[in-house]
Design an enzyme around this catalytic site. Structure first.
Site, PDB file in Angstrom:
ATOM      1  N   ASP A 256       0.823  -1.210   0.000  1.00 56.58           N
ATOM      2  CA  ASP A 256       0.000   0.000   0.000  1.00 56.58           C
ATOM      3  C   ASP A 256       0.868   1.275   0.000  1.00 56.58           C
ATOM      4  O   ASP A 256       1.694   1.471   0.889  1.00 56.58           O
ATOM      5  CB  ASP A 256      -0.889  -0.053   1.254  1.00 56.58           C
ATOM      6  N   ASP A 316     -10.814   3.453  -1.647  1.00 51.38           N
ATOM      7  CA  ASP A 316     -11.389   2.392  -0.819  1.00 51.38           C
ATOM      8  C   ASP A 316     -12.897   2.248  -1.014  1.00 51.38           C
ATOM      9  O   ASP A 316     -13.625   3.241  -1.044  1.00 51.38           O
ATOM     10  CB  ASP A 316     -11.114   2.683   0.666  1.00 51.38           C
TER      11      ASP A 316
HETATM   12  C1  GLA Z   1      -5.724   1.776   2.607  1.00 53.16           C
HETATM   13  C2  GLA Z   1      -6.151   0.628   1.709  1.00 53.16           C
HETATM   14  C3  GLA Z   1      -7.166  -0.234   2.434  1.00 53.16           C
HETATM   15  C4  GLA Z   1      -6.549  -0.754   3.725  1.00 53.16           C
HETATM   16  C5  GLA Z   1      -6.060   0.401   4.575  1.00 53.16           C
HETATM   17  C6  GLA Z   1      -5.284  -0.080   5.779  1.00 53.16           C
HETATM   18  O1  GLA Z   1      -6.770   2.639   2.872  1.00 53.16           O
HETATM   19  O2  GLA Z   1      -6.689   1.113   0.506  1.00 53.16           O
HETATM   20  O3  GLA Z   1      -7.584  -1.310   1.622  1.00 53.16           O
HETATM   21  O4  GLA Z   1      -5.494  -1.612   3.406  1.00 53.16           O
HETATM   22  O5  GLA Z   1      -5.217   1.266   3.831  1.00 53.16           O
HETATM   23  O6  GLA Z   1      -4.733   0.962   6.521  1.00 53.16           O
END
Ligand code: GLA
Length: 492
Positions: A256, A316
């Site tokens: 990420d 997200d």
């Molecule tokens: C980001 C990602 C999510 C999750 C969070 C965890 O927002 O897009 O899918 O992994 O981080 O902190």
């Protein structure tokens, strides 16, 4: 004497590096660093908070309460953060200010100047092609902790989920990757080796447990110094971490971007992801590489080059119809980029998390399957209603997602809020989905010729009703509920 009296009147000199830490409850803490210089009642310096290092552009007040405003330029956009610095006798604390209101003050203490300093910025490497790892010939299927458990994930939950998936039919339907998302991370030791935190006492033992159930274990990190939740990430430690993951028995890495923005620009993402792609390739273990940078910089064009097996295409998802609908129906243009070994990822499933109706969840699951999206369940699979279990275990729909041809669906027809999407399948069949995104039930008619079929199909099966559909001539009409779907597998 005079000098001393003046200093006393202004309080102690606040110049220094202040760490304000809030315990996360797992042996780690959420940290804020205020590296400040005091001149009279003026405070300058930097604030490291979340994924940003802010420069203090304004300080007001003093000597007992200062309001510090920091600014940072992020891809040309200015962002701000405001904190109150509260000085009382010998103690200093900091309170975040949101919408004009100060939150709970966090006590701070002085730390050496080097504490909280960003690691040196490494110039990203020249681009090359990372060899294909041979994994993910069909879209990965499994489970991920984030959507349901967020920061509450633990060893116990992961074991319980593995038990459930191994025994409730999910494993046998293809859900094999059990992934621990953010907040498993502990600290690095003196050799730089990353350890898990108190919630995960023994990662190798957990991987062994999951493997014994016939499942695989996934984990989460990122190319920055910290993750989205402020935990330790892999930036600058890629090879070392890839080896640690391999030694634990990790089979899947979600990587990420989040904290990497403190060091890198968007244009450097490909090169930065390539570092971990290379590290995984050299780790001695086959590890699925899942890129999570929210679809920036047209990742679908370079994801496979850095060894990526899947890449997020959007921000997200959340457990609401509007979020799922917006993400799912915006994927049409990306269809050419999906294929065996490398998939578009419109984010994990929300099926069963409670924010949508079962009809909406059927649409979510159907759409993701049409899109050849990874099917990563995000609910508490230890306790599911029969309706949710039936959705996640619909073998006919899963077969569409997992079709060997690996061709992502495209929109074939649209009128207002009704849409028809089609997907060619390996055995010559076509998957045809009639979606009703509207608020009212609607009747949708498929004109076979408009789907590029020169003659009507010989048979069609409704994959939710599990029955053959009566076909009659050049078109087929079905009533589709609001936010619902009719999903057909059509034989020519
Ligand atoms: C980001 C990602 C999510 C999750 C969070 C965890 O927002 O897009 O899918 O992994 O981080 O902190």
């Amino acid at each position: 004497m005079l000098g001393f009296a003046m200093a006393a009147a202004h309080g102690a000199d606040l110049t220094g590096n202040w760490l304000a830490a809030t315990p996360n409850g797992d042996g780690t803490s959420r940290k804020l660093w205020f590296h400040v210089k005091q001149e009279g009642d003026r405070i300058t310096g930097t604030i490291r908070a979340g994924q940003s290092v802010y420069t203090i552009s304004n300080s007001e007040g003093g000597p007992e309460r200062y309001t510090l405003t920091g600014t940072v330029l992020d891809e040309g956009r200015e962002r701000r953060a405001t904190f109150e610095m509260i000085v009382s006798g010998d103690t200093v604390s900091f309170a975040p200010v949101r919408n004009g209101a100060a939150g709970v003050p966090i006590p701070a203490h002085r730390v050496p100047d080097s504490d909280g300093a960003l690691p040196p910025r490494v110039t990203p490497p020249a681009l090359h092609q990372v060899p294909d790892n041979g994994l993910a010939r069909t879209p990965p299927m499994g489970w991920n902790s984030w959507n349901k458990f967020h920061t509450r994930v633990s060893d116990e939950i992961v074991r319980g989920v593995a038990d459930a998936i191994a025994s409730n039919g999910m494993r046998d339907a293809g859900y094999v990757y059990i992934t621990i998302d953010d907040t498993w991370e502990g600290e690095r030791d003196a050799n730089g080796v990353l350890h898990s935190n108190n919630k995960f006492p023994d990662m190798k033992a957990l991987a062994d447990y999951v493997h014994r159930k016939g499942l695989k274990l996934g984990i989460y990190s990122g190319p920055g110094p910290t993750t989205c939740e402020g935990y330790e990430a892999s930036g600058g430690h890629e090879e070392q971490d890839a080896k640690t993951f391999a030694a634990w028995g990790i089979d899947y890495l979600k990587y990420d971007w989040c904290g990497a923005r403190m060091l890198h620009r968007e244009a450097e993402e490909q090169a930065v992801y390539q570092i971990m792609g290379d590290a995984l390739a050299a780790s001695g273990r086959k590890i699925v590489f899942s890129l999570c940078q929210y679809g920036r910089d047209e990742v679908w064009k370079w994801g496979p080059k850095v060894g990526g097996n899947l890449w997020r295409t959007t921000g997200d998802i959340s457990d609401r119809w509007e979020s799922m609908d917006r993400i799912g129906f915006s994927q049409n243009d990306l269809a050419p980029y999906a294929g065996p070994g490398h998939w578009n990822d419109p984010d994990m499933l929300e099926v069963g998390n409670g924010g949508m109706t079962d009809t909406e969840y059927r649409t979510h699951f159907s759409l993701w399957s049409m899109l050849a999206a990874p099917l990563i369940a995000g609910n508490d699979v230890r306790e599911m209603t029969p309706a949710i279990r039936e959705i996640l275990l619909n073998r006919d729909v899963i077969a569409i997602d997992q079709d060997k041809l690996g061709k992502q669906a495209a929109r074939a027809w649209k009128s207002g809020e009704q849409e028809i999407w089609t997907r060619p399948l390996a055995n010559g069949d076509t998957a045809v989905a009639l979606f009703n995104r509207g608020k009212d039930a609607a009747s949708i008619t498929v004109h076979w010729s408009e789907l590029g079929m020169n003659k009507p199909p010989s048979r069609a099966r409704d994959l939710w009703l599990h029955q053959e559909v009566k076909l009659a001539g050049a078109r087929y009409t079905s009533e589709v509920p609001s936010h619902g779907v009719v999903l057909l597998r059509v034989r020519h």
